[in-house]
Design a protein around this motif. Structure first.
Motif, PDB file in Angstrom:
ATOM      1  N   LEU A  91       0.826  -1.204   0.000  1.00 16.09           N
ATOM      2  CA  LEU A  91       0.000   0.000   0.000  1.00 16.09           C
ATOM      3  C   LEU A  91       0.862   1.257   0.000  1.00 16.09           C
ATOM      4  N   ILE A  92       1.912   1.260   0.823  1.00 19.22           N
ATOM      5  CA  ILE A  92       2.823   2.406   0.863  1.00 19.22           C
ATOM      6  C   ILE A  92       3.511   2.583  -0.488  1.00 19.22           C
ATOM      7  N   GLY A  93       3.970   1.475  -1.061  1.00 18.17           N
ATOM      8  CA  GLY A  93       4.623   1.538  -2.364  1.00 18.17           C
ATOM      9  C   GLY A  93       3.689   2.031  -3.443  1.00 18.17           C
ATOM     10  N   GLY A  94       2.443   1.542  -3.421  1.00 20.53           N
ATOM     11  CA  GLY A  94       1.465   1.971  -4.417  1.00 20.53           C
ATOM     12  C   GLY A  94       1.159   3.452  -4.316  1.00 20.53           C
ATOM     13  N   ILE A  95       1.020   3.957  -3.084  1.00 15.62           N
ATOM     14  CA  ILE A  95       0.772   5.394  -2.874  1.00 15.62           C
ATOM     15  C   ILE A  95       1.961   6.215  -3.371  1.00 15.62           C
ATOM     16  N   PHE A  96       3.167   5.727  -3.102  1.00 14.33           N
ATOM     17  CA  PHE A  96       4.385   6.410  -3.561  1.00 14.33           C
ATOM     18  C   PHE A  96       4.397   6.512  -5.084  1.00 14.33           C
ATOM     19  N   LEU A  97       4.026   5.432  -5.766  1.00 13.45           N
ATOM     20  CA  LEU A  97       4.005   5.436  -7.226  1.00 13.45           C
ATOM     21  C   LEU A  97       2.973   6.420  -7.765  1.00 13.45           C
ATOM     22  N   ILE A  98       1.808   6.432  -7.151  1.00 12.02           N
ATOM     23  CA  ILE A  98       0.746   7.335  -7.603  1.00 12.02           C
ATOM     24  C   ILE A  98       1.160   8.790  -7.417  1.00 12.02           C
ATOM     25  N   LEU A  99       1.691   9.119  -6.237  1.00 12.62           N
ATOM     26  CA  LEU A  99       2.121  10.491  -5.971  1.00 12.62           C
ATOM     27  C   LEU A  99       3.259  10.900  -6.902  1.00 12.62           C
ATOM     28  N   GLY A 100       4.164   9.954  -7.178  1.00 10.59           N
ATOM     29  CA  GLY A 100       5.262  10.247  -8.096  1.00 10.59           C
ATOM     30  C   GLY A 100       4.764  10.575  -9.491  1.00 10.59           C
ATOM     31  N   ASP A 101       3.748   9.848  -9.930  1.00 12.70           N
ATOM     32  CA  ASP A 101       3.180  10.099 -11.252  1.00 12.70           C
ATOM     33  C   ASP A 101       2.409  11.410 -11.305  1.00 12.70           C
ATOM     34  N   LEU A 102       1.576  11.648 -10.284  1.00 11.61           N
ATOM     35  CA  LEU A 102       0.710  12.814 -10.305  1.00 11.61           C
ATOM     36  C   LEU A 102       1.462  14.126 -10.124  1.00 11.61           C
ATOM     37  N   PHE A 103       2.472  14.131  -9.253  1.00  4.29           N
ATOM     38  CA  PHE A 103       3.126  15.393  -8.909  1.00  4.29           C
ATOM     39  C   PHE A 103       4.532  15.548  -9.480  1.00  4.29           C
ATOM     40  N   LEU A 104       5.086  14.477 -10.048  1.00  5.57           N
ATOM     41  CA  LEU A 104       6.420  14.601 -10.628  1.00  5.57           C
ATOM     42  C   LEU A 104       6.398  14.273 -12.113  1.00  5.57           C
ATOM     43  N   PHE A 105       6.297  12.997 -12.434  1.00  4.46           N
ATOM     44  CA  PHE A 105       6.350  12.594 -13.840  1.00  4.46           C
ATOM     45  C   PHE A 105       5.130  13.080 -14.622  1.00  4.46           C
ATOM     46  N   GLY A 106       3.956  13.107 -13.963  1.00  4.36           N
ATOM     47  CA  GLY A 106       2.749  13.562 -14.630  1.00  4.36           C
ATOM     48  C   GLY A 106       2.772  15.031 -15.002  1.00  4.36           C
ATOM     49  N   SER A 107       3.570  15.815 -14.268  1.00  6.89           N
ATOM     50  CA  SER A 107       3.660  17.242 -14.573  1.00  6.89           C
ATOM     51  C   SER A 107       4.455  17.500 -15.849  1.00  6.89           C
ATOM     52  N   PHE A 108       5.212  16.503 -16.289  1.00  3.92           N
ATOM     53  CA  PHE A 108       5.992  16.622 -17.518  1.00  3.92           C
ATOM     54  C   PHE A 108       5.393  15.833 -18.683  1.00  3.92           C
ATOM     55  N   ASN A 109       4.453  14.939 -18.369  1.00  2.00           N
ATOM     56  CA  ASN A 109       3.878  14.098 -19.405  1.00  2.00           C
ATOM     57  C   ASN A 109       2.374  13.970 -19.191  1.00  2.00           C
ATOM     58  N   ASP A 110       1.587  14.497 -20.108  1.00  2.32           N
ATOM     59  CA  ASP A 110       0.128  14.499 -19.972  1.00  2.32           C
ATOM     60  C   ASP A 110      -0.462  13.091 -20.026  1.00  2.32           C
ATOM     61  N   VAL A 112       0.860  10.288 -18.886  1.00  2.00           N
ATOM     62  CA  VAL A 112       1.035   9.664 -17.573  1.00  2.00           C
ATOM     63  C   VAL A 112      -0.023  10.184 -16.602  1.00  2.00           C
ATOM     64  N   LYS A 113      -0.220  11.505 -16.582  1.00  3.68           N
ATOM     65  CA  LYS A 113      -1.179  12.096 -15.660  1.00  3.68           C
ATOM     66  C   LYS A 113      -2.611  11.702 -15.990  1.00  3.68           C
ATOM     67  N   SER A 114      -2.958  11.736 -17.274  1.00  2.00           N
ATOM     68  CA  SER A 114      -4.337  11.436 -17.680  1.00  2.00           C
ATOM     69  C   SER A 114      -4.686   9.956 -17.528  1.00  2.00           C
ATOM     70  N   SER A 115      -3.676   9.095 -17.413  1.00  2.00           N
ATOM     71  CA  SER A 115      -3.943   7.658 -17.284  1.00  2.00           C
ATOM     72  C   SER A 115      -4.711   7.332 -16.010  1.00  2.00           C
ATOM     73  N   TYR A 116      -4.600   8.202 -15.006  1.00  2.00           N
ATOM     74  CA  TYR A 116      -5.304   7.970 -13.742  1.00  2.00           C
ATOM     75  C   TYR A 116      -6.777   8.359 -13.823  1.00  2.00           C
ATOM     76  N   GLU A 117      -7.164   8.988 -14.926  1.00  4.15           N
ATOM     77  CA  GLU A 117      -8.562   9.347 -15.131  1.00  4.15           C
ATOM     78  C   GLU A 117      -9.329   8.235 -15.844  1.00  4.15           C
ATOM     79  N   VAL A 118      -8.600   7.265 -16.365  1.00  3.58           N
ATOM     80  CA  VAL A 118      -9.214   6.164 -17.106  1.00  3.58           C
ATOM     81  C   VAL A 118      -9.481   4.990 -16.164  1.00  3.58           C
ATOM     82  N   LYS A 119     -10.709   4.506 -16.161  1.00  8.64           N
ATOM     83  CA  LYS A 119     -11.057   3.370 -15.319  1.00  8.64           C
ATOM     84  C   LYS A 119     -10.493   2.082 -15.916  1.00  8.64           C
ATOM     85  N   PRO A 120      -9.853   1.241 -15.088  1.00 10.29           N
ATOM     86  CA  PRO A 120      -9.291  -0.008 -15.616  1.00 10.29           C
ATOM     87  C   PRO A 120     -10.382  -0.961 -16.073  1.00 10.29           C
TER      88      PRO A 120
END
Length: 235
Positions: A91-110, A112-120
């Motif tokens: 759970l901690i690792g998963g949260i770390f990955l999500i935060l990394g995508d949303l606030f770091l990598f997602g800020s440079f790549n749309d 990556v960021k928009s992928s969290y808006e798509v339902k699996p």
């Protein structure tokens, strides 16, 4: 044999679901080319399923043999404290990955960021629980990590009665590095390309988890990784 049967069953389910997910997510032109080569979508799914079953059987048998030889095989039982620790880590690792995508990598790549808006999709979820969480761990941890550890042990510590921890540490690093590299094709498919930032993302995200997986494999056993991987994939 019970564990082998387990991964074969998951290999069948994972192969079919992974095949369906690939067909639904692949570029239409590439899909059409693949269909023209083999004949139909159903045959593409069947081929993926057969490949996955072969992986499950071959790497499963070899992995069980190697892990027993090097002392990495653990009794297949779930203890409450170990299970709880595994869930917390995932759970901690998963949260770390999500935060990394949303606030770091997602800020440079749309993408990556928009992928969290798509339902699996259902096929993605099933493939994650079966192929991703089981077959990948059998190949990269149960087989490959055990193989590297055994080779290093035979080369440098063949006169030792017990295998030094450094052997498992090096084997874990190498297998984690391979784990990250093998996710590069998915990164390219997922984002439509690969630049330096996306390469770093792939190596950090998958490599970091690979190290954690390897550590838990040595400490607790391969079966605890299935919990860790299944939860982390869904995060």
């Amino acid at each position: 044999w019970k564990f082998l049967l387990f991964i074969i069953i998951f290999g069948i389910i994972g192969g079919i679901s992974a095949g369906i997910y690939s067909i639904n997510s692949i570029d239409p032109k590439l899909l059409q080319e693949a269909i023209e080569e083999v004949g139909s979508k159903e045959l593409l799914i069947t081929i993926t399923a057969i490949q996955t079953i072969i992986y499950a059987v071959v790497f499963g048998i070899l992995g069980i043999i190697l892990s027993n030889k090097i002392g990495l095989w653990k009794k297949l039982e779930f203890e409450k404290d170990k299970t709880l620790k595994t869930i917390i880590i995932s759970l901690i690792g998963g949260i770390f990955l999500i935060l990394g995508d949303l606030f770091l990598f997602g800020s440079f790549n749309d993408i990556v960021k928009s992928s969290y808006e798509v339902k699996p999709t259902i096929d993605y979820i099933i493939a994650s629980f079966t192929y991703g969480a089981v077959i990948e761990e059998v190949m990269l941890r149960l087989f490959f990590l055990s193989l590297i550890a055994l080779i290093l042990s035979k080369l440098f510590y063949k006169n030792k009665k017990t295998t030094p921890v450094i052997v498992f540490v090096v084997a874990n690093i190498l297998s984690a590095f391979l784990f990250a590299l093998l996710h590069l094709p998915y990164t390219i498919q997922f984002t439509g390309g690969l630049d330096f930032l996306l390469f770093i993302r792939c190596m950090i995200m998958n490599g970091m988890f690979g190290l954690i997986f390897g550590y838990l494999y040595r400490k607790y056993g391969i079966h605890y990784l299935l919990i860790l991987d299944a939860i982390s994939y869904q995060n």
